[in-house]
Scaffold this active site. Structure first.
Site, PDB file in Angstrom:
ATOM      1  N   GLY A 240       0.778  -1.227   0.000  1.00 34.39           N
ATOM      2  CA  GLY A 240       0.000   0.000   0.000  1.00 34.39           C
ATOM      3  C   GLY A 240       0.810   1.278   0.000  1.00 34.39           C
ATOM      4  O   GLY A 240       0.251   2.373  -0.032  1.00 34.39           O
ATOM      5  N   GLU A 281       4.004  -7.190   0.064  1.00 36.10           N
ATOM      6  CA  GLU A 281       3.463  -7.401  -1.291  1.00 36.10           C
ATOM      7  C   GLU A 281       3.416  -6.111  -2.101  1.00 36.10           C
ATOM      8  O   GLU A 281       2.352  -5.716  -2.592  1.00 36.10           O
ATOM      9  CB  GLU A 281       2.040  -7.964  -1.193  1.00 36.10           C
ATOM     10  CG  GLU A 281       1.922  -9.244  -0.419  1.00 36.10           C
ATOM     11  CD  GLU A 281       0.466  -9.694  -0.284  1.00 36.10           C
ATOM     12  OE1 GLU A 281      -0.449  -8.842  -0.250  1.00 36.10           O
ATOM     13  OE2 GLU A 281       0.262 -10.907  -0.201  1.00 36.10           O
ATOM     14  N   PRO A 282       4.540  -5.415  -2.274  1.00 38.86           N
ATOM     15  CA  PRO A 282       4.464  -4.151  -3.000  1.00 38.86           C
ATOM     16  C   PRO A 282       4.163  -4.329  -4.489  1.00 38.86           C
ATOM     17  O   PRO A 282       4.695  -5.226  -5.136  1.00 38.86           O
ATOM     18  CB  PRO A 282       5.871  -3.557  -2.817  1.00 38.86           C
ATOM     19  CG  PRO A 282       6.752  -4.741  -2.621  1.00 38.86           C
ATOM     20  CD  PRO A 282       5.913  -5.757  -1.894  1.00 38.86           C
ATOM     21  N   CYS A 350     -15.446   7.925 -26.293  1.00 43.05           N
ATOM     22  CA  CYS A 350     -16.727   8.629 -26.325  1.00 43.05           C
ATOM     23  C   CYS A 350     -17.357   8.703 -24.937  1.00 43.05           C
ATOM     24  O   CYS A 350     -18.416   8.125 -24.698  1.00 43.05           O
ATOM     25  CB  CYS A 350     -17.653   7.921 -27.317  1.00 43.05           C
ATOM     26  SG  CYS A 350     -19.207   8.766 -27.537  1.00 43.05           S
ATOM     27  N   TYR A 379      -1.035  -0.248 -12.527  1.00 36.85           N
ATOM     28  CA  TYR A 379      -2.465  -0.152 -12.837  1.00 36.85           C
ATOM     29  C   TYR A 379      -2.694   0.679 -14.097  1.00 36.85           C
ATOM     30  O   TYR A 379      -3.649   1.435 -14.199  1.00 36.85           O
ATOM     31  CB  TYR A 379      -3.246   0.378 -11.610  1.00 36.85           C
ATOM     32  CG  TYR A 379      -2.862  -0.371 -10.355  1.00 36.85           C
ATOM     33  CD1 TYR A 379      -3.308  -1.674 -10.160  1.00 36.85           C
ATOM     34  CD2 TYR A 379      -2.003   0.164  -9.403  1.00 36.85           C
ATOM     35  CE1 TYR A 379      -2.911  -2.405  -9.052  1.00 36.85           C
ATOM     36  CE2 TYR A 379      -1.605  -0.558  -8.292  1.00 36.85           C
ATOM     37  CZ  TYR A 379      -2.066  -1.840  -8.117  1.00 36.85           C
ATOM     38  OH  TYR A 379      -1.666  -2.570  -7.033  1.00 36.85           O
TER      39      TYR A 379
END
Ligand code: PLP
Length: 426
Positions: A240, A281-282, A350, A379
């Protein structure tokens, strides 16, 4: 030549990444184009490694699961946090060993649990229901599956609500007050070996306070679980850690995280006389700032705002639309030119929400310019889609001037490759 941010440089007014001129990359490989600097991945991973020398570092594959990137991390000794059979498959293919992978997920299919069982991958179990399913699958396969429980520590980090995952009301994990009974139940079930505990409180967290709270709550739970006679071999506190998307933003580094987490972890485990492995868990920290998204200007329009229409939209980078995220923007072929106006960079999709960057001071922007969106590694591509009939773009990897394509551009055929028109409609 001067440095603008971390590994990004400017030379002859052009943005340079990993020794490669972004305008040449855009010319050679076309746009839109994701460009990742391998050396920066290694630097970021090393920062975690140095801060947590005795911990296992499981890269969160969902942040960016491209095979070459998983491979770079495998060679650094990373494990993986995976959230689907697809991510598991890709992590194994990239050479991450099965015993350094944790299979997470709040709603896994029986098929996924079966695969984890067969492949000897540990599972982070998210509910009692899932626990019973896994026990049956393990028995049928004649195996014992090592598990952790994903617990919900009830911590509210100050981040976007869509990426806050450890709130009481979040869909993830087992409520703290039910954790001990859940472990008791698990230890009596055939095919199940409870051996770890896991949490993950959210993403893009900008201070260390929530991690302190989460670690303390986790260690309380470790103590309670231990009293039931269960030997916990690992404590996984998820990830996180935020990164500075905005210029001048101050964010904690792995070292800062270690300086608050390790004293608690070490003191509490010593007091209990146990030595579980710490797992982190980076995702974002490892890959976020390694990558730029290059996109070409199709059109500039003076209307209510100065709109710069580019060839990438939220089909390729959904973070601004989904999380109101900020990505710093540069004109890659005018990287050292002074600002001359205020522009809003929009995609070709659109949807009114297809805005990549709002009201930015940029040099005079013209058709054909290359806009670079910085810090697009996490991401970014992994959340891309073919929405609006747009094939996904290519990805290249650069290192000290060496350029390799790691994902080729989809073509128009890829839009229809899996589709059929039923014969009766012909
Ligand atoms: C998304 C996720 C991570 C990675 O989070 P980052 O903020 O990208 O570091 C780690 N663990 C789990 C379980 C996740 O869902």
């Amino acid at each position: 030549m001067f440095t603008i941010k971390n590994h990004l440089e400017v030379q002859n007014n052009h943005l340079i990444i990993g020794g490669a001129d972004t305008t040449e990359l855009a010319e050679k490989f076309g746009t839109p184009l994701y460009v990742t600097n391998e050396s920066r991945i290694v630097e970021n991973f090393s920062a975690y490694r140095r801060a947590f020398p005795d911990a296992d570092i499981y890269y969160a594959a969902k942040a960016n699961g491209s095979l070459a990137i998983l491979r770079i991390l495998a060679r650094q000794g990373a494990g993986a946090d995976v959230f689907s059979f697809g991510e598991l498959y890709m992590a194994l293919l990239a050479g991450i060993p099965h015993d350094k992978i944790l299979f997470n997920g709040n709603s896994k299919t029986d098929f996924e649990l079966q695969k984890a069982t067969e492949l000897g991958v540990r599972v982070s179990v998210d509910s009692l229901d899932e626990l019973h399913t896994l026990s049956e699958i393990a028995q049928r396969s004649g195996k014992t599956v090592e598990i952790a429980f994903r617990v919900n520590p009830d911590v509210s980090p100050d981040t976007h609500p869509k990426i806050s995952t450890g709130l009481r009301t979040s869909k993830f994990g087992i409520p703290a007050e039910e954790v001990v009974n859940t472990y008791r139940e698990a230890s009596d079930l055939p095919g199940i070996a409870p051996c770890g505990i896991h949490c993950h409180i959210g993403s893009q967290i900008l201070d260390t306070e929530p991690f302190i709270e989460a670690t303390e709550k986790m260690m309380d739970l470790v103590e309670q679980v231990m009293r039931t006679g269960i030997d916990l071999k690992f404590v996984d506190i998820g990830s996180g850690l935020g990164i500075p998307y905005k210029k001048g933003e101050r964010t904690p580094q792995p070292q800062d995280l270690a300086s608050v987490v390790l004293p608690i972890f070490n003191e509490r485990t010593q007091a209990l006389g146990i030595s579980p492995k710490l797992i982190l868990e980076p995702g974002r920290y490892i890959i976020g700032d390694t990558t730029v998204l290059l996109t070409r200007v199709n059109t500039v329009k003076k209307a209510a705002r100065n709109f710069v229409g580019v060839d990438a939209g939220f089909n390729l980078l959904i973070r601004p639309a989904m999380y109101d995220s900020y990505h710093h923007v540069l004109v890659a072929n005018k990287a050292a030119s002074p600002p001359e106006g205020v522009y809003t960079v929009v995609g070709p999709i659109c949807e009114t929400g297809d805005v990549l960057a709002r009201d930015r001071e940029l040099p005079n922007v013209e058709k054909g310019d290359i806009v670079a969106l910085l810090d697009a590694g996490a991401y970014g591509f992994s959340m891309s889609s073919q929405y609006n009939g747009r094939p996904r773009c290519a990805e290249v990897l650069v290192k000290d001037g060496i350029v390799d394509i790691i994902r080729s551009r989809e073509d128009i055929e890829d839009l229809v490759a899996k589709q059929r028109i039923p014969a009766r409609l012909m």
